[in-house]
Design a protein around this motif. Structure first.
Motif, PDB file in Angstrom:
ATOM      1  N   GLY A 198      88.593  87.604  90.383  1.00  0.00           N
ATOM      2  CA  GLY A 198      90.101  87.275  92.215  1.00  0.00           C
ATOM      3  C   GLY A 198      90.628  86.033  92.169  1.00  0.00           C
ATOM      4  O   GLY A 198      91.303  85.210  90.629  1.00  0.00           O
ATOM      5  N   GLU A 199      91.117  85.572  93.067  1.00  0.00           N
ATOM      6  CA  GLU A 199      91.206  83.839  93.412  1.00  0.00           C
ATOM      7  C   GLU A 199      90.509  82.620  92.622  1.00  0.00           C
ATOM      8  O   GLU A 199      89.014  83.138  92.690  1.00  0.00           O
ATOM      9  CB  GLU A 199      91.540  83.722  94.963  1.00  0.00           C
ATOM     10  N   LYS A 200      91.310  82.023  92.426  1.00  0.00           N
ATOM     11  CA  LYS A 200      90.546  80.826  91.976  1.00  0.00           C
ATOM     12  C   LYS A 200      89.737  80.223  93.333  1.00  0.00           C
ATOM     13  O   LYS A 200      90.991  79.636  93.575  1.00  0.00           O
ATOM     14  CB  LYS A 200      91.072  79.690  90.827  1.00  0.00           C
ATOM     15  N   LEU A 201      88.551  79.413  93.879  1.00  0.00           N
ATOM     16  CA  LEU A 201      88.190  78.459  94.906  1.00  0.00           C
ATOM     17  C   LEU A 201      87.652  77.014  93.667  1.00  0.00           C
ATOM     18  O   LEU A 201      86.847  77.058  93.038  1.00  0.00           O
ATOM     19  CB  LEU A 201      87.095  79.297  94.930  1.00  0.00           C
ATOM     20  N   ARG A 202      88.637  76.047  93.992  1.00  0.00           N
ATOM     21  CA  ARG A 202      88.626  75.365  93.853  1.00  0.00           C
ATOM     22  C   ARG A 202      88.393  74.635  91.788  1.00  0.00           C
ATOM     23  O   ARG A 202      89.588  75.156  91.560  1.00  0.00           O
ATOM     24  CB  ARG A 202      87.014  74.328  94.085  1.00  0.00           C
ATOM     25  N   LYS A 203      87.080  75.166  91.376  1.00  0.00           N
ATOM     26  CA  LYS A 203      87.548  74.936  89.799  1.00  0.00           C
ATOM     27  C   LYS A 203      86.678  76.145  89.654  1.00  0.00           C
ATOM     28  O   LYS A 203      86.473  76.569  88.087  1.00  0.00           O
ATOM     29  CB  LYS A 203      86.006  73.693  89.925  1.00  0.00           C
ATOM     30  N   ARG A 204      86.448  76.831  90.288  1.00  0.00           N
ATOM     31  CA  ARG A 204      85.922  78.369  89.215  1.00  0.00           C
ATOM     32  C   ARG A 204      86.467  79.497  89.900  1.00  0.00           C
ATOM     33  O   ARG A 204      86.785  79.020  91.474  1.00  0.00           O
ATOM     34  CB  ARG A 204      84.144  78.732  90.049  1.00  0.00           C
ATOM     35  N   TYR A 205      86.246  80.719  89.403  1.00  0.00           N
ATOM     36  CA  TYR A 205      86.889  81.863  89.759  1.00  0.00           C
ATOM     37  C   TYR A 205      86.028  82.927  90.280  1.00  0.00           C
ATOM     38  O   TYR A 205      85.153  83.092  89.959  1.00  0.00           O
ATOM     39  CB  TYR A 205      87.153  82.893  89.267  1.00  0.00           C
ATOM     40  N   LYS A 206      87.026  83.481  91.858  1.00  0.00           N
ATOM     41  CA  LYS A 206      85.569  84.414  92.523  1.00  0.00           C
ATOM     42  C   LYS A 206      85.730  85.539  92.039  1.00  0.00           C
ATOM     43  O   LYS A 206      87.007  86.125  91.536  1.00  0.00           O
ATOM     44  CB  LYS A 206      85.747  84.708  94.059  1.00  0.00           C
ATOM     45  N   CYS A 207      84.867  86.655  91.204  1.00  0.00           N
ATOM     46  CA  CYS A 207      84.809  87.607  90.886  1.00  0.00           C
ATOM     47  C   CYS A 207      83.510  88.942  90.907  1.00  0.00           C
ATOM     48  O   CYS A 207      82.846  88.228  91.496  1.00  0.00           O
ATOM     49  CB  CYS A 207      84.690  87.298  89.681  1.00  0.00           C
TER      50      CYS A 207
END
Length: 205
Positions: free
Chosen positions: A172-181
């Protein structure tokens, strides 16, 4: 085969004699370990009749193996000086890590890009070399290529990928430093490091 010859198979050969001297000087049990996904290396202080113990994963490229080895020896040196009074990755460890890296810069054992990344990392070393994304990416360039393995940041949004344990996720999308999966089976959301290694799942699987 003596230990310097063995070490030279896993790290830049010019670095092996000094690491061999450290093993002797600190009376350290040094183990080349199986690959561990959770960590590159490990240090354990003297306990229950055993001396200093260091282990480093066998499957690291030579530069990652050496950086990890120095990281763990800096823990050993810090423990000798401060025992439990120093934080695991506090100022004392950072200072020792910086000092213990210097001989390898003088020997010029690192490629220019890796050396530059290490210098940046040494300005404020983190708990792990793989938690510094710039250093991790630089070191990873020297890994043997694995066709089916990608990092999360390199695959497209909505791509399906799986982990070694077989679980399948959708990026999914990037949230600050990590990717939401999203885990496909449970619809639970997990956050992935950009440099997490995963296997892409093709649409016909």
């Amino acid at each position: 085969m003596d230990k310097i010859q063995i070490l030279a198979r896993y790290m830049p050969p010019d670095a092996a004699p000094l690491i061999g001297r450290w093993i002797d000087y600190f009376k350290c049990e040094f183990k080349i370990s199986r690959g561990r996904s959770s960590k590159f290396g490990d240090y354990r202080p003297p306990f229950d009749g055993k001396g200093h113990r260091i282990s480093v994963n066998y499957n690291l490229n030579p530069y990652a193996f050496l950086v990890t080895t120095v990281h763990e020896f800096a823990h050993l040196h810090t423990w000798n000086e401060h025992k439990h009074k120093a934080k695991p990755h506090g100022a004392e460890w950072k200072n020792n890590f910086k000092k213990m890296m210097q001989p390898f810069f003088e020997k010029d054992v690192f490629p220019a890009d890796v050396k530059h990344a290490i210098v940046r990392y040494l300005n404020n070393p983190a708990a792990s070399s793989c938690s510094d994304l710039n250093l991790y990416r630089s070191l990873r360039l020297y890994d043997n290529p694995k066709e089916s393995i990608h990092t999360v940041e390199k695959i497209a949004v909505n791509t399906l990928f799986k982990l070694k344990d077989g679980r399948v996720f959708q990026k999914g999308e990037k949230l600050r430093k990590r990717y939401k999966c999203v885990e496909v089976a449970t619809r639970r959301i997990y956050l992935f490091s950009p440099v997490a290694e995963v296997e892409v799942v093709s649409s016909n699987q």
